[in-house]
Design a protein around this motif. Structure first.
Motif, short mmCIF file in Angstrom:
data_model
loop_
_atom_site.label_atom_id
_atom_site.label_comp_id
_atom_site.label_asym_id
_atom_site.label_seq_id
_atom_site.Cartn_x
_atom_site.Cartn_y
_atom_site.Cartn_z
N HIS A 72 26.36 -67.31 33.68
CA HIS A 72 27.55 -68.16 33.55
C HIS A 72 28.47 -67.79 34.70
O HIS A 72 28.16 -66.91 35.51
CB HIS A 72 28.25 -67.93 32.20
N ASN A 73 29.62 -68.43 34.79
CA ASN A 73 30.56 -68.12 35.86
C ASN A 73 31.98 -67.84 35.38
O ASN A 73 32.74 -67.18 36.06
CB ASN A 73 30.61 -69.28 36.86
N PHE B 169 26.38 -65.52 39.15
CA PHE B 169 25.78 -65.65 40.49
C PHE B 169 25.96 -67.08 40.98
O PHE B 169 25.15 -67.61 41.71
CB PHE B 169 24.29 -65.28 40.41
N GLY B 170 27.05 -67.72 40.55
CA GLY B 170 27.23 -69.12 40.89
C GLY B 170 26.22 -69.98 40.15
O GLY B 170 25.57 -69.55 39.19
N GLN C 128 30.53 -66.58 56.19
CA GLN C 128 31.12 -67.87 56.50
C GLN C 128 31.30 -68.75 55.26
O GLN C 128 32.14 -69.66 55.27
CB GLN C 128 30.22 -68.61 57.52
N ALA C 129 30.53 -68.49 54.21
CA ALA C 129 30.46 -69.47 53.12
C ALA C 129 31.00 -68.97 51.78
O ALA C 129 30.92 -69.69 50.79
CB ALA C 129 29.02 -69.92 52.94
N SER D 116 17.86 -73.64 43.44
CA SER D 116 19.27 -73.81 43.11
C SER D 116 20.15 -73.29 44.24
O SER D 116 19.73 -72.46 45.05
CB SER D 116 19.61 -73.07 41.80
N VAL D 117 21.38 -73.78 44.26
CA VAL D 117 22.35 -73.38 45.28
C VAL D 117 23.73 -73.46 44.66
O VAL D 117 23.99 -74.32 43.81
CB VAL D 117 22.25 -74.28 46.53
N GLY D 118 24.62 -72.56 45.08
CA GLY D 118 25.98 -72.62 44.53
C GLY D 118 26.85 -71.48 44.99
O GLY D 118 26.54 -70.78 45.97
N ALA D 119 27.95 -71.30 44.28
CA ALA D 119 29.02 -70.39 44.68
C ALA D 119 28.49 -69.03 45.12
O ALA D 119 27.58 -68.47 44.53
CB ALA D 119 30.02 -70.23 43.54
N GLY D 120 29.09 -68.54 46.19
CA GLY D 120 28.69 -67.24 46.74
C GLY D 120 28.84 -67.15 48.26
O GLY D 120 29.45 -66.22 48.72
N MET D 121 28.23 -68.06 49.07
CA MET D 121 27.24 -69.03 48.58
C MET D 121 25.88 -68.36 48.38
O MET D 121 25.48 -67.54 49.20
CB MET D 121 27.10 -70.19 49.57
#
Length: 362
Positions: free
Chosen positions: A97-98, A137-138, A214-215, A345-350
């Motif tokens: 979860h986040n 983990f986003g 950078q992300a 999957s891809v998301g926050a962190g990035m």
């Protein structure tokens, strides 16, 4: 070939909130730009453009008396009851979860005790050797939990691991930010078990990456775009264009590299189960993936989607998608023994990750 331990999915479950929120619900919303200036276009035009960009028509929101750990518990109970699993036999419960539990009347993240501990408590598990912990983990958190579970299972440390993804993004989205229309609530889970086999089955390969220099702040928390908003809450914000570019750059390559690690190529992939983040973005990722192989023909139905009616529920999208397919609730989509499935999957962190999975024979 000698016998080895592999991680195999032996059960799935999910919980979809019953509250359906359509795009029309946002037509009267007062949306603002990041600089605090109001959007001047008519609400219906804003909503129509949003649907064209994301493919989202509706999403699910949790009821006011539910929090993320409730959804996680309901998904876990769904799996355990469907597959007649004794919860005392679980070695690990991993909950991705986040934001923890965020209630309607106090929109602050509540992480103590962990959501995994709350799920274990709700399930009534007394076994002290059942280890329950959380994984933020986003959006790739659930898949990262699958990767961690694979290490436990193949090392012999565990025989059964429950991996849950649960989120209530409706509680952390700015009502004055048009991006809020993307977000949804839900929970999904799988049971992974160790199985001996003299041929490769289950999880064949996986890979992860984190790009923080950078992300790191493409997804972050910040105040409402409405300069007159009353309250000190922080809301989920994203740099949409930069996030899109990051996803197109990293996800296809991650899938390519993980297939190669498994000794496979794009022609071996029967299904790509991708995080349901944005319909058009996921389509662009698919095209870029096939372009890496100089393959102009993309098989029909290779990337099943649920985002049009379920929205983006972060860590819950992948396990929910898999559960719907295996329960034959996604018309026209099946998964057969021997097929190679890719999760990504891809998301926050990035953060970005991928898993290659071979469906065992029945």
């Amino acid at each position: 070939m000698r016998t080895a331990l592999y991680s195999v999915i032996t059960g799935t479950g999910s919980y979809l909130p019953t509250r359906i929120v359509t795009n029309e619900s946002f037509v009267a919303s007062a949306f603002f730009e990041a600089n605090g200036q109001p959007l001047t276009k008519p609400g219906a035009e804003i909503v129509e453009r949003f649907a064209q960009i994301t493919d989202i028509q509706e999403r699910r929101y949790a009821e006011d008396d539910q929090v993320a750990s409730d959804l996680a518990y309901l998904a876990a109970r769904n799996l355990l009851e469907t597959h007649n699993i004794d919860p005392e036999t679980l070695d690990y419960i991993l909950v991705a979860h986040n934001f923890g539990d965020v209630s309607v009347d106090n929109r602050r993240s509540d992480f103590v005790p962990t959501l995994a501990a709350r799920v274990k408590h709700k399930l009534g598990i007394e076994n002290p050797h059942n280890i329950a912990y959380d994984l933020p983990f986003g959006c790739p958190g659930w898949l990262q939990g699958v990767i961690q579970a694979d290490y436990y299972l193949r090392s012999g440390d565990a025989k059964r691991v429950l991996v849950i993804g649960a989120e209530t993004l409706s509680r952390v989205c700015d009502p004055h930010d048009r991006d809020s229309m993307i977000y949804a609530d839900g929970a999904g889970t799988i049971l992974l078990e160790a199985r001996e086999s003299d041929t490769p089955i289950g999880i064949l390969a996986h890979g992860s990456r984190s790009d923080t220099v950078q992300a790191a702040h493409l997804l972050r928390m910040a105040k409402s775009y409405n300069p007159e908003y009353v309250g000190e809450e922080l809301f989920l914000k994203m740099e949409g264009r930069k996030l899109y570019e990051y996803a197109l750059k990293t996800v296809p390559q991650a899938i390519h590299d993980t297939l190669a690690k498994a000794g496979l190529t794009i022609g071996d992939m029967s299904k790509l189960l991708i995080h349901q983040a944005n319909g058009k973005m996921d389509e662009a990722i698919l095209k870029r993936l096939y372009a890496l192989y100089n393959e102009p023909n993309i098989p029909a139905g290779v990337m099943p989607m649920t985002i049009s009616r379920l929205g983006n529920s972060s860590v819950a999208t992948l396990p929910t998608l898999l559960d719907l397919i295996l329960r034959h609730q996604l018309p026209g989509t099946t998964i057969e023994p021997g097929e190679h499935i890719v999760f990504a999957s891809v998301g926050a962190g990035m953060n970005c990750n991928a898993v290659v999975y071979r469906v065992p024979a029945e």
